[in-house]
Design a protein around this motif. Sequence first.
Motif, mmCIF file in Angstrom:
data_model
loop_
_atom_site.group_PDB
_atom_site.id
_atom_site.type_symbol
_atom_site.label_atom_id
_atom_site.label_comp_id
_atom_site.label_asym_id
_atom_site.label_seq_id
_atom_site.Cartn_x
_atom_site.Cartn_y
_atom_site.Cartn_z
ATOM 1 N N HIS A 1 -4.020 -1.934 -3.178
ATOM 2 C CA HIS A 1 -4.460 -2.069 -1.787
ATOM 3 C C HIS A 1 -5.833 -2.723 -1.756
ATOM 4 O O HIS A 1 -6.758 -2.304 -2.453
ATOM 5 C CB HIS A 1 -4.494 -0.687 -1.130
ATOM 6 C CG HIS A 1 -4.564 -0.732 0.352
ATOM 7 N ND1 HIS A 1 -5.671 -1.162 1.039
ATOM 8 C CD2 HIS A 1 -3.658 -0.390 1.309
ATOM 9 C CE1 HIS A 1 -5.454 -1.085 2.337
ATOM 10 N NE2 HIS A 1 -4.223 -0.629 2.529
ATOM 11 N N ALA A 2 -5.973 -3.752 -0.935
ATOM 12 C CA ALA A 2 -7.154 -4.626 -1.024
ATOM 13 C C ALA A 2 -8.478 -3.924 -0.758
ATOM 14 O O ALA A 2 -9.503 -4.326 -1.308
ATOM 15 C CB ALA A 2 -6.984 -5.802 -0.064
ATOM 16 N N ILE A 3 -8.491 -2.879 0.080
ATOM 17 C CA ILE A 3 -9.770 -2.253 0.399
ATOM 18 C C ILE A 3 -10.088 -1.056 -0.488
ATOM 19 O O ILE A 3 -11.131 -0.424 -0.320
ATOM 20 C CB ILE A 3 -9.850 -1.835 1.887
ATOM 21 C CG1 ILE A 3 -8.823 -0.747 2.224
ATOM 22 C CG2 ILE A 3 -9.667 -3.038 2.796
ATOM 23 C CD1 ILE A 3 -8.995 -0.184 3.629
ATOM 24 N N LYS B 1 -0.512 5.513 -8.203
ATOM 25 C CA LYS B 1 0.665 4.663 -8.038
ATOM 26 C C LYS B 1 0.727 4.047 -6.641
ATOM 27 O O LYS B 1 1.067 2.863 -6.491
ATOM 28 C CB LYS B 1 1.931 5.479 -8.306
ATOM 29 C CG LYS B 1 3.222 4.686 -8.198
ATOM 30 C CD LYS B 1 4.411 5.578 -8.525
ATOM 31 C CE LYS B 1 5.723 4.841 -8.431
ATOM 32 N NZ LYS B 1 6.879 5.727 -8.729
ATOM 33 N N LYS B 2 0.408 4.810 -5.617
ATOM 34 C CA LYS B 2 0.467 4.320 -4.242
ATOM 35 C C LYS B 2 -0.446 3.113 -4.059
ATOM 36 O O LYS B 2 -0.080 2.141 -3.389
ATOM 37 C CB LYS B 2 0.085 5.431 -3.268
ATOM 38 C CG LYS B 2 0.155 5.039 -1.803
ATOM 39 C CD LYS B 2 -0.201 6.232 -0.921
ATOM 40 C CE LYS B 2 -0.194 5.858 0.550
ATOM 41 N NZ LYS B 2 -0.563 7.011 1.414
ATOM 42 N N ARG B 3 -1.637 3.161 -4.658
ATOM 43 C CA ARG B 3 -2.557 2.030 -4.564
ATOM 44 C C ARG B 3 -1.962 0.799 -5.238
ATOM 45 O O ARG B 3 -1.963 -0.299 -4.669
ATOM 46 C CB ARG B 3 -3.901 2.380 -5.205
ATOM 47 C CG ARG B 3 -4.912 1.225 -5.189
ATOM 48 C CD ARG B 3 -6.097 1.486 -6.097
ATOM 49 N NE ARG B 3 -5.707 1.493 -7.502
ATOM 50 C CZ ARG B 3 -5.571 0.394 -8.245
ATOM 51 N NH1 ARG B 3 -5.772 -0.809 -7.721
ATOM 52 N NH2 ARG B 3 -5.217 0.487 -9.519
ATOM 53 N N ARG B 4 -1.446 0.951 -6.438
ATOM 54 C CA ARG B 4 -0.925 -0.190 -7.194
ATOM 55 C C ARG B 4 0.308 -0.796 -6.535
ATOM 56 O O ARG B 4 0.525 -2.011 -6.604
ATOM 57 C CB ARG B 4 -0.593 0.232 -8.634
ATOM 58 C CG ARG B 4 -1.792 0.786 -9.398
ATOM 59 C CD ARG B 4 -1.536 0.838 -10.894
ATOM 60 N NE ARG B 4 -0.294 1.464 -11.275
ATOM 61 C CZ ARG B 4 -0.105 2.789 -11.409
ATOM 62 N NH1 ARG B 4 -1.108 3.634 -11.176
ATOM 63 N NH2 ARG B 4 1.075 3.266 -11.788
ATOM 64 N N LYS B 5 1.131 0.057 -5.915
ATOM 65 C CA LYS B 5 2.326 -0.449 -5.231
ATOM 66 C C LYS B 5 1.945 -1.411 -4.107
ATOM 67 O O LYS B 5 2.687 -2.342 -3.786
ATOM 68 C CB LYS B 5 3.159 0.700 -4.660
ATOM 69 C CG LYS B 5 4.418 0.219 -3.918
ATOM 70 C CD LYS B 5 5.317 1.347 -3.511
ATOM 71 C CE LYS B 5 6.489 0.846 -2.672
ATOM 72 N NZ LYS B 5 7.313 -0.169 -3.358
ATOM 73 N N GLN B 6 0.760 -1.207 -3.526
ATOM 74 C CA GLN B 6 0.340 -2.002 -2.376
ATOM 75 C C GLN B 6 -0.492 -3.217 -2.772
ATOM 76 O O GLN B 6 -1.337 -3.683 -1.998
ATOM 77 C CB GLN B 6 -0.443 -1.122 -1.410
ATOM 78 C CG GLN B 6 0.386 0.005 -0.818
ATOM 79 C CD GLN B 6 -0.413 0.888 0.113
ATOM 80 O OE1 GLN B 6 -0.509 0.632 1.320
ATOM 81 N NE2 GLN B 6 -1.000 1.941 -0.427
ATOM 82 N N ALA B 7 -0.240 -3.745 -3.960
ATOM 83 C CA ALA B 7 -0.905 -4.989 -4.361
ATOM 84 C C ALA B 7 -0.660 -6.061 -3.302
ATOM 85 O O ALA B 7 0.419 -6.123 -2.704
ATOM 86 C CB ALA B 7 -0.374 -5.444 -5.718
ATOM 87 N N GLU B 8 -1.655 -6.897 -3.067
ATOM 88 C CA GLU B 8 -1.586 -7.851 -1.963
ATOM 89 C C GLU B 8 -1.802 -9.287 -2.426
ATOM 90 O O GLU B 8 -2.524 -9.556 -3.387
ATOM 91 C CB GLU B 8 -2.628 -7.505 -0.902
ATOM 92 C CG GLU B 8 -2.442 -6.126 -0.276
ATOM 93 C CD GLU B 8 -3.419 -5.858 0.845
ATOM 94 O OE1 GLU B 8 -3.586 -6.738 1.720
ATOM 95 O OE2 GLU B 8 -4.035 -4.772 0.853
ATOM 96 N N PHE B 9 -1.184 -10.193 -1.713
ATOM 97 C CA PHE B 9 -1.398 -11.628 -1.877
ATOM 98 C C PHE B 9 -1.957 -12.119 -0.556
ATOM 99 O O PHE B 9 -1.288 -12.043 0.482
ATOM 100 C CB PHE B 9 -0.088 -12.327 -2.222
ATOM 101 C CG PHE B 9 -0.248 -13.757 -2.643
ATOM 102 C CD1 PHE B 9 -0.426 -14.077 -3.984
ATOM 103 C CD2 PHE B 9 -0.227 -14.781 -1.715
ATOM 104 C CE1 PHE B 9 -0.567 -15.401 -4.382
ATOM 105 C CE2 PHE B 9 -0.375 -16.099 -2.100
ATOM 106 C CZ PHE B 9 -0.545 -16.419 -3.439
ATOM 107 N N LEU B 10 -3.170 -12.606 -0.570
ATOM 108 C CA LEU B 10 -3.916 -12.933 0.640
ATOM 109 C C LEU B 10 -4.071 -14.442 0.765
ATOM 110 O O LEU B 10 -4.660 -15.086 -0.113
ATOM 111 C CB LEU B 10 -5.293 -12.268 0.597
ATOM 112 C CG LEU B 10 -5.285 -10.762 0.286
ATOM 113 C CD1 LEU B 10 -6.682 -10.284 -0.086
ATOM 114 C CD2 LEU B 10 -4.752 -9.991 1.487
#
Length: 207
Positions: A117-119, A156-165
């Motif tokens: 997650h980006a933030i 895991k929740k953070r890593r699952k939300q990897a982002e492409f901006l």
Amino acid sequence: MADLNKTYLFRMTHIQNIPHILQYGITHLTSPNANVNYVPIGDGSLINTRSSFILNNGKQLGDYIPFYFGVLTPMLYVIQKGYNDVKVTPAEDIVYCVSSVQQITDAQLDFVFTDGHAIETLSSQYAPIDVNNIDTLLDFKAINDWKFKDPNDLDKKRRKQAEFLVDGDVPKEAVIGFIVYNNNAQDKLLAMGIEEKKTKIKTGYYF
């Protein structure tokens, strides 16, 4: 080396936004082609927080159009269930717009990607120079797992939300397909002029 044609990107939007996307692509709020009738989904408070978050390159996160690398994200869960005072949006009204990393690079768009997650402070940020190693920099096992809560892996929740901006509007040519919940949603897309081969019904991509 990663196969960037098969490194897919997913952006969720309300089905009412699709006609604008078919004409102008996925546009940013500040774009000259911005959708004045845009139907929002998601957590408004989080969107406001993101708008002022400064990335390592000095730019604001809110200046980018975000995509996920996978489906069944925590944000989708919130959107469908209505947590955090988010208005419930039925699955039938949620469309995944699908692109790929290769499509974005072919369009010569600047981008940043993150391994969570980006933030989140634990998330690392990467530049286009790093993209060929994306398969090793991101945890695709977590990204592709529909379970985002794990008592034995609290990160895991953070890593699952990897982002492409993506910096700037995403042209309509870079949107390679659309995923919907059911036949009713697909019929609406077909009525908008989308070729059937560019639509897929994936009920399992929704909660």
